[in-house]
Design an enzyme around this catalytic site. Structure first.
Site, PDB file in Angstrom:
ATOM      1  CD  GLU A  45      27.337  61.358  64.898  1.00 40.35           C
ATOM      2  OE1 GLU A  45      27.239  60.103  65.282  1.00 40.35           O
ATOM      3  OE2 GLU A  45      26.536  62.159  64.502  1.00 40.35           O
ATOM      4  CG  ASN A 192      22.565  58.404  60.067  1.00 44.36           C
ATOM      5  OD1 ASN A 192      23.124  57.311  60.455  1.00 44.36           O
ATOM      6  ND2 ASN A 192      22.175  59.115  61.106  1.00 44.36           N
ATOM      7  CD  GLU A 193      19.789  56.746  63.494  1.00 41.13           C
ATOM      8  OE1 GLU A 193      19.445  57.661  64.111  1.00 41.13           O
ATOM      9  OE2 GLU A 193      20.421  55.652  63.920  1.00 41.13           O
ATOM     10  CE1 TYR A 259      24.645  52.992  68.843  1.00 40.63           C
ATOM     11  CE2 TYR A 259      22.638  53.462  67.776  1.00 40.63           C
ATOM     12  CZ  TYR A 259      24.032  53.641  67.858  1.00 40.63           C
ATOM     13  OH  TYR A 259      25.015  54.486  67.041  1.00 40.63           O
ATOM     14  CD  GLU A 316      24.722  55.040  63.805  1.00 38.98           C
ATOM     15  OE1 GLU A 316      24.132  55.298  64.885  1.00 38.98           O
ATOM     16  OE2 GLU A 316      24.612  55.878  62.810  1.00 38.98           O
ATOM     17  CD  GLN A 365      29.877  57.681  67.293  1.00 35.72           C
ATOM     18  OE1 GLN A 365      30.929  58.582  67.128  1.00 35.72           O
ATOM     19  NE2 GLN A 365      28.701  58.144  66.969  1.00 35.72           N
TER      20      GLN A 365
HETATM   21  O1  AHR Z   1      25.933  57.045  67.531  1.00 34.55           O
HETATM   22  C1  AHR Z   1      25.171  58.063  68.064  1.00 34.55           C
HETATM   23  C2  AHR Z   1      23.912  58.400  66.937  1.00 34.55           C
HETATM   24  O2  AHR Z   1      22.998  57.184  67.178  1.00 34.55           O
HETATM   25  C3  AHR Z   1      23.996  58.648  65.606  1.00 34.55           C
HETATM   26  O3  AHR Z   1      24.631  59.785  65.421  1.00 34.55           O
HETATM   27  C4  AHR Z   1      22.740  58.272  65.144  1.00 34.55           C
HETATM   28  O4  AHR Z   1      22.984  57.744  63.646  1.00 34.55           O
HETATM   29  C5  AHR Z   1      22.365  57.145  65.893  1.00 34.55           C
HETATM   30  O5  AHR Z   1      20.914  57.555  66.618  1.00 34.55           O
END
Ligand code: AHR
Length: 512
Positions: A45, A192-193, A259, A316, A365
């Site tokens: 990103e 995205n999201e 995450y 992600e 990332q």
């Molecule tokens: O990876 C960092 C961020 O996490 C991304 O931009 C977003 O899609 C997610 O919330």
């Protein structure tokens, strides 16, 4: 009475012996799904120093480069094998207007990167730079379309600019900008999201928006990926899938973002280096939740998509810690320790084992942001423990999953337990590859691997481990966490015992 006690004692003894018997049973007679190489995907990103400094330094840089791409990073990524690379975001994608990033660099407008540190984005890395980078490192590109602040026309024109071989205003523009032939881009993310930074939409509304965009993002063999839930947000999946009723053929994938936060709390998440066993245990326990999320989301998806055509793309995932002290908090910089290697190995085992429905996964990332495989500082580069896991596991790319069952002893911390061992196995060209994680930081474990019917003559091994769970590789120092050879015995009568050291990830390969 005496006999009763004796029998009871024997029963307890047998049960605890059975519990201590760690066994991996490989069902070589069952045909497993293909493990799509895209499970070994990454994410890049416009965030912090991922693109600029991490990947791209420009042709005039003193840092050795190939057309502006760091030579050291290019070589390391080629060696590790990046199967697919997602770009330009993340949250950035829904602020990105692709036409800002084409044409002569000095004419490209600058914008403010509102999500990530408010820094100026000069657009010197755009569509050509990304897609050429993918060609250079030999990876499939995955483009994320701006739905939050973009238009359907903008999306359709991007598709045409990138993939069309017809004569058209967009292809003329591409040729004028120096690229005669179209690029081969199969993977397209539509937003995205969208439940958050990508437009704050409700799932019902996004389903309609998705259907509208998807109709104009067209091309042979395209895999269109819709925005899916975060973690356990089952309501999003349910409502989105309901909204796709009768139109499920418009999506080939639904994303899942998850995450791993040690504390499970978005405020104080926990340090990437300064942690003890409590935070280690919680991180691992939290990361293993992904399996439950995968299973439950797929169950919901399948109710609306009986032919199971929509796959899950975990596009992600990874650890998210507090930013490194002194760093720009908007840059999401963190170190990467032996704990991250355990997280990576366990997640990849889970994704492999669900390869029938998980078609892709992208760790967040690739360089310098969150759970990166590479860190850079000016001309220096570090390969993280996570890098070595991806390098070790690349044997699974496009291999056939071998379905397996595992019985594992527990790893217990302060009364809470998780299975100490997790594993996945695949076969390619007659070679059986087994990856195993021993999550217990305090003791080695012994596991019997059984593969009845498999005629294997020899075995080799690799290991990623270190003395301490919080060891990491730092700039200008010898690597503390790396991959090395691992001695294994000879398979005999469809069996092999493997002794896995504490907090280690191992690969065992059996040769015919
Ligand atoms: O990876 C960092 C961020 O996490 C991304 O931009 C977003 O899609 C997610 O919330």
């Amino acid at each position: 009475m005496k006999t009763y006690f004796l029998s009871f004692f024997l029963l307890v003894a047998t049960l605890s012996w059975l519990n201590a018997q760690n066994t991996l049973y490989l069902h070589l007679d069952e045909e497993g799904a293909k493990i799509n190489k895209e499970i070994y995907g990454h994410f890049s990103e416009h965030l912090g120093t991922c693109i600029y400094e991490g990947i791209y330094v420009g042709e005039d840089s003193d840092i050795p480069n190939i057309d502006g791409y760091r030579t050291d990073v290019v070589e390391a990524l080629k060696e590790m094998k990046v199967a697919v690379l997602r770009w330009p975001g993340g949250c950035f994608a829904d602020t990105y207007h692709w036409k800002d990033g084409i044409g002569p660099k000095e004419e490209r407008p600058s914008i403010v990167n509102v999500h990530w540190g408010g820094v100026t984005e000069d657009n010197s890395f755009g569509t050509h730079e990304f897609l050429n980078f993918c060609e250079l490192i030999g990876t499939e590109p995955y483009l994320s379309i701006n739905v939050g602040s973009g238009t359907v026309r903008e999306a359709a024109e991007w598709v045409e600019y990138v993939t069309s071989s017809n004569e058209s205003p967009m292809t003329e523009l591409r040729k004028k900008n120096g690229r005669e032939d179209p690029w081969d881009v199969k993977f397209w993310g539509i937003g995205n999201e969208t439940w958050g930074c990508g437009g704050d939409m409700r799932p019902e509304y996004y389903a309609d928006v998705y259907r509208q965009f998807a109709g104009y993002v067209r091309g042979r063999g395209f895999q269109k990926i819709a925005v899916g839930p975060s973690g356990s947000d089952y309501n999003w999946t349910e409502k989105f899938m309901q909204g796709m009723s009768g139109k499920t053929h418009l999506a080939q994938g639904l994303s899942l973002h998850y995450y791993t936060l040690p504390t499970g709390n978005w405020g104080a998440k926990g340090s990437s280096t300064d942690f003890g066993e409590e935070m280690y245990f919680k991180t691992i326990r939290n990361t293993l939740n992904v399996e439950e999320y995968i299973v439950n989301h797929i169950k919901i998806m399948d109710q609306y998509d009986r032919r199971k055509q929509i796959m899950l793309a975990v596009d992600e995932w990874g650890t998210w810690y507090d930013p490194l002290p002194g760093s720009n908090p908007g840059f999401l910089q963190q170190q990467n320790s032996m704990r991250d290697a355990m997280v990576a190995g366990s997640n990849l085992n889970i994704f492999n084992n669900h390869a029938d429905r998980v078609s892709m996964a992208n760790i967040a990332q690739i360089v310098n942001v969150l759970q990166s495989v590479i860190l850079t500082k000016k001309e220096q580069m570090v390969l993280t423990p996570t890098y070595y896991i991806f390098k070790m596991y690349n044997v699974h790319q496009d291999a056939q999953l071998v379905p397996s069952s595992i019985a594992s002893e527990k790893y217990t911390y302060e009364g809470e337990s998780i299975p100490a061992i997790n594993a996945s196995s695949s076969i390619k060209d007659g070679v059986l590859s087994i990856t195993l994680c021993n999550l217990n930081p305090n003791k080695s474990v012994s596991i019997d691997c059984n593969f009845p019917g498999g005629e294997f003559k020899s075995a080799t091994g690799k290991i990623v481990t270190s003395e301490n769970i919080n060891d990491y590789n730092d700039f200008g120092q010898n690597e503390k966490v790396t991959m090395s050879d691992f001695k294994v015995g000879k398979p005999s009568k469809g069996k092999l015992n493997v002794e896995i050291p504490a907090h280690s990830v191992v690969l065992v390969q059996l040769m015919p």
